[in-house]
Design a protein around this motif. Structure first.
Motif, PDB file in Angstrom:
ATOM      1  N   SER A   1      38.952  38.752  41.920  1.00  0.00           N
ATOM      2  CA  SER A   1      39.454  39.110  43.460  1.00  0.00           C
ATOM      3  C   SER A   1      40.252  37.269  43.882  1.00  0.00           C
ATOM      4  CB  SER A   1      38.637  38.731  43.944  1.00  0.00           C
ATOM      5  OG  SER A   1      37.551  38.006  43.938  1.00  0.00           O
ATOM      6  N   ASN A   2      41.125  37.536  44.260  1.00  0.00           N
ATOM      7  CA  ASN A   2      41.697  36.013  44.221  1.00  0.00           C
ATOM      8  C   ASN A   2      41.696  35.419  46.282  1.00  0.00           C
ATOM      9  OD1 ASN A   2      43.454  36.723  42.681  1.00  0.00           O
ATOM     10  ND2 ASN A   2      43.947  38.405  43.308  1.00  0.00           N
ATOM     11  N   SER A   3      40.334  35.612  46.126  1.00  0.00           N
ATOM     12  CA  SER A   3      40.209  34.604  47.709  1.00  0.00           C
ATOM     13  C   SER A   3      38.865  35.466  47.736  1.00  0.00           C
ATOM     14  CB  SER A   3      41.125  35.157  48.657  1.00  0.00           C
ATOM     15  OG  SER A   3      41.011  36.300  49.369  1.00  0.00           O
ATOM     16  N   PRO A   4      37.423  34.596  48.598  1.00  0.00           N
ATOM     17  CA  PRO A   4      36.559  34.877  49.368  1.00  0.00           C
ATOM     18  C   PRO A   4      36.351  36.013  50.102  1.00  0.00           C
ATOM     19  CG  PRO A   4      36.858  32.597  49.351  1.00  0.00           C
ATOM     20  CD  PRO A   4      37.658  33.265  48.627  1.00  0.00           C
ATOM     21  N   THR A   5      37.962  36.584  50.881  1.00  0.00           N
ATOM     22  CA  THR A   5      37.696  37.559  51.428  1.00  0.00           C
ATOM     23  C   THR A   5      37.999  38.492  51.080  1.00  0.00           C
ATOM     24  OG1 THR A   5      39.215  36.601  53.741  1.00  0.00           O
ATOM     25  CG2 THR A   5      38.990  38.787  53.461  1.00  0.00           C
ATOM     26  N   GLU A   6      39.057  39.001  49.776  1.00  0.00           N
ATOM     27  CA  GLU A   6      39.138  39.674  48.681  1.00  0.00           C
ATOM     28  C   GLU A   6      37.908  39.927  47.788  1.00  0.00           C
ATOM     29  OE1 GLU A   6      42.650  39.500  46.592  1.00  0.00           O
ATOM     30  OE2 GLU A   6      43.861  38.437  47.878  1.00  0.00           O
ATOM     31  N   ALA A   7      36.661  38.775  47.786  1.00  0.00           N
ATOM     32  CA  ALA A   7      35.619  39.491  46.774  1.00  0.00           C
ATOM     33  C   ALA A   7      35.595  40.320  47.935  1.00  0.00           C
ATOM     34  CB  ALA A   7      34.612  37.795  46.316  1.00  0.00           C
ATOM     35  N   ILE A   8      34.135  39.399  49.089  1.00  0.00           N
ATOM     36  CA  ILE A   8      34.006  40.162  49.703  1.00  0.00           C
ATOM     37  C   ILE A   8      34.409  42.288  49.851  1.00  0.00           C
ATOM     38  CG2 ILE A   8      33.274  41.474  52.474  1.00  0.00           C
ATOM     39  CD1 ILE A   8      31.692  39.564  51.014  1.00  0.00           C
ATOM     40  N   SER A   9      35.854  42.145  49.785  1.00  0.00           N
ATOM     41  CA  SER A   9      36.047  43.816  49.963  1.00  0.00           C
ATOM     42  C   SER A   9      35.834  44.362  48.968  1.00  0.00           C
ATOM     43  CB  SER A   9      38.128  43.098  50.351  1.00  0.00           C
ATOM     44  OG  SER A   9      37.755  43.196  51.528  1.00  0.00           O
TER      45      SER A   9
END
Length: 615
Positions: A502-510
């Motif tokens: 993923s490309n960011s911590p937020t995207e990692a959660i998604s």
């Protein structure tokens, strides 16, 4: 004798004599092809015509396909004599030549002036006979062409001639990417005739080696043994003495010896790339295009494969010793080299052109946290914080894109795990380098020929829970195993680690939410997010920048879930890019955001830090 007749968009004809009973003729935009079709809508290597006596086989090698009659061909088609094929605005067919080659205008071929006569074929330039096009509904359609396409209409409503329009926007000279040698210097690529002369010589020498050494009886794992290397080396030197006169210039005897030794006892043209310390990744697109990441830059190398067979030989030498298989029923595989370097191979029919090979090399020298600090991937303060987080048994997810350095960072962070702890590692292809002694390394297993016996990452994660691990380290979560990993993190296996794309911590959660749903469990979104928030403590975002540098761009705490069922994230460190200099080098700095993580008290209680030792 046969010839290939090519018609361009202006109705101009070109003739390409095929003077061999068995021949392979490539067509495409690149000048490395036998027949060059100068259009941006044509792929670099678009198709191949294989003439095998009376059989003519068309092999499409482009995602754009080709058209035969009104049928789109995406892979292989057997052509009849005189049957026309369409590629963009070009038409071509294979036809018989009665008696000696008829004079014709030859097509443009690599490294030669436009429309030369073919040396030794008797073809000379002349004015081709004009074919009368037939019309359909007012639009011109050439023999064998697909349904006519309406000409584009300009803003004023006037029709525009498509060929003229494309010609006006296309560059006058086709761009050819420079080829780079292992010293990082551009090199001039030899023309096809000289390369083919060397290929034919090597094929002849290889056949003699097979006869004299009975290479057919060798197991695939025998090729690198000292005994085999010595036998091949001695015999090859003798053969080169006999055939020294046949070595084509500008090649020397040492050049031929080196290339053949690599092909017989190594991995062919990529052997030197694997051994080169500054090459970190090797990407084989097709037989003519081998790319490498050299000092952080992706370059087109000066290496070539002889043919598809030699490519398959190299892939099999990598795959089979690892207990994997690759064939038409299993046309892709993930495995590793003996040094741990990660390998992905894809062969036809999944690969539309030649087999594709991607090798992520394993560094010879094990990197430590000090190396990442020196590379400015992180600051000393960030290294201390991550080290304390690992020792305090915080669950960590490393997020990042392809080639961003996730596995390298996971290896570095694992060095902070205590030497007395029992660690179970789980990977598709083992590449983790754990520095502890009490480590159990597990690797997935593909299905057998009957489609049975597969052992997935999810199976291994479930089994690891029965092995009394202190920590579980999963090389990468990419499916339903994410749910099992989260449950392990939340049920007594604190300090576990994994990576996600993923490309960011937020995207990692998604991404983790999506992976949990792939497990097949019917769970509500709130339950999934609650599980993620309760299981993961820290997300470390690893990024690869435009200059090839790799840095930690975020260290983020997972703080819980709010009333609206959103996971709360707080950045502890960030990387801020300031500018790119004239050499395209990325500049910036890491900074602490000022947020104090909720688990700092754990550091104090466990004696990992002092009160005045933060940020």
């Amino acid at each position: 004798m046969k010839q290939i007749r090519v018609l361009d968009s202006n109705g101009q004809e070109y003739l390409y004599p095929v003077d061999k009973a068995v021949a392979e003729v490539s067509l495409g935009r690149s000048k490395s092809n036998d027949i060059v079709l100068s259009s941006k809508a044509v792929s670099r290597r678009h198709a191949v015509i294989k003439v095998m006596g009376e059989r003519i086989v068309l092999v499409n090698q482009s995602a754009n396909g080709v058209v035969v009659g009104s049928q789109r061909i995406d892979r292989v088609h057997e052509l009849a004599l005189g049957e026309f094929v369409t590629i963009d605005t070009y038409q071509f067919c294979v036809e018989d030549i009665a008696g000696p080659a008829a004079p014709g205008r030859a097509p443009r071929r690599r490294d030669r002036p436009a429309h030369p006569s073919r040396g030794g074929s008797g073809a000379t330039e002349h004015m081709a006979a004009q074919r009368r096009p037939r019309t359909t509904g007012g639009a011109t359609q050439r023999p064998g062409a697909s349904a006519p396409v309406a000409a584009p209409v300009s803003a004023l409503g006037r029709h525009v001639d498509l060929d003229s329009y494309l010609g006006s926007i296309a560059p006058a000279v086709e761009f050819e990417e420079p080829r780079i040698n292992l010293s990082g210097q551009p090199v001039q690529v030899l023309d096809r005739s000289k390369r083919m002369a060397l290929v034919e010589l090597k094929a002849m020498l290889h056949d003699e080696l097979k006869e004299r050494l009975d290479l057919h009886s060798f197991e695939i794992t025998d090729y690198r043994t000292p005994r085999t290397v010595r036998q091949v080396s001695e015999r090859l030197k003798q053969l080169l003495e006999i055939h020294a006169h046949a070595i084509p210039p500008p090649f020397s005897r040492d050049d031929v010896f080196k290339e053949l030794m690599d092909e017989v006892c190594g991995l062919g043209p990529i052997e030197d790339l694997i051994k080169h310390r500054k090459v970190t990744e090797i990407m084989v697109v097709d037989r003519d295009h081998i790319y490498a990441e050299l000092d952080g830059d992706i370059v087109l190398t000066d290496r070539f494969f002889n043919d598809e067979k030699s490519m398959m030989t190299v892939i099999e030498r990598i795959v089979i010793p690892r207990g994997r298989r690759i064939d038409e029923s299993t046309p892709l595989v993930d495995t590793r080299l003996a040094d741990g370097s990660r390998v992905n191979a894809v062969i036809p029919p999944l690969a539309l052109k030649d087999p594709c090979l991607t090798i992520r090399k394993f560094p010879e020298d094990r990197l430590g946290v000090g190396d990442l600090v020196n590379f400015k991937s992180m600051t000393p303060e960030m290294a201390k914080f991550l080290g304390r987080s690992v020792r305090a048994r915080k669950n960590i997810v490393i997020s990042g894109g392809t080639g961003s350095g996730k596995t390298t960072l996971l290896n570095v962070l694992s060095s902070f795990i205590g030497v007395t702890e029992r660690v179970v590692t789980i990977e598709d292809a083992a590449e983790l380098q754990m520095q502890q002694e009490h480590v159990v390394s597990l690797e997935t297993k593909p299905p057998n020929l009957e489609g049975k016996g597969e052992v997935s990452i999810r199976d291994l994660v479930k089994n690891a829970l029965r092995m009394r691990p202190d920590r579980i380290v999963v090389g990468e979560c990419r499916g339903g195993e994410a749910l099992d990993m989260l449950q392990a993190m939340n049920t007594g296996h604190d300090g576990s680690m994994t990576t996600v794309h993923s490309n960011s911590p937020t995207e990692a959660i998604s991404r983790l939410e999506t992976l949990v749903l792939m497990s097949g469990m019917e769970l509500p979104s709130r339950a999934i997010r609650q599980q993620i928030a309760n299981s993961i403590d820290v997300i470390v975002q690893q990024s690869r920048f435009s200059d090839g540098s790799r840095r930690i761009s975020y260290i983020t705490e997972v703080c819980g879930i709010d009333e609206e069922d959103h996971i709360i994230l707080e950045d502890i460190y960030r990387y801020r890019q300031t500018h790119v200099d004239i050499d395209k080098k990325v500049h910036g700095y890491h900074l602490a955001t000022g947020y104090l993580p909720s688990f700092l008290n754990t550091f104090l209680v466990q004696g990992l830090a002092e009160e005045d030792d933060f940020f």
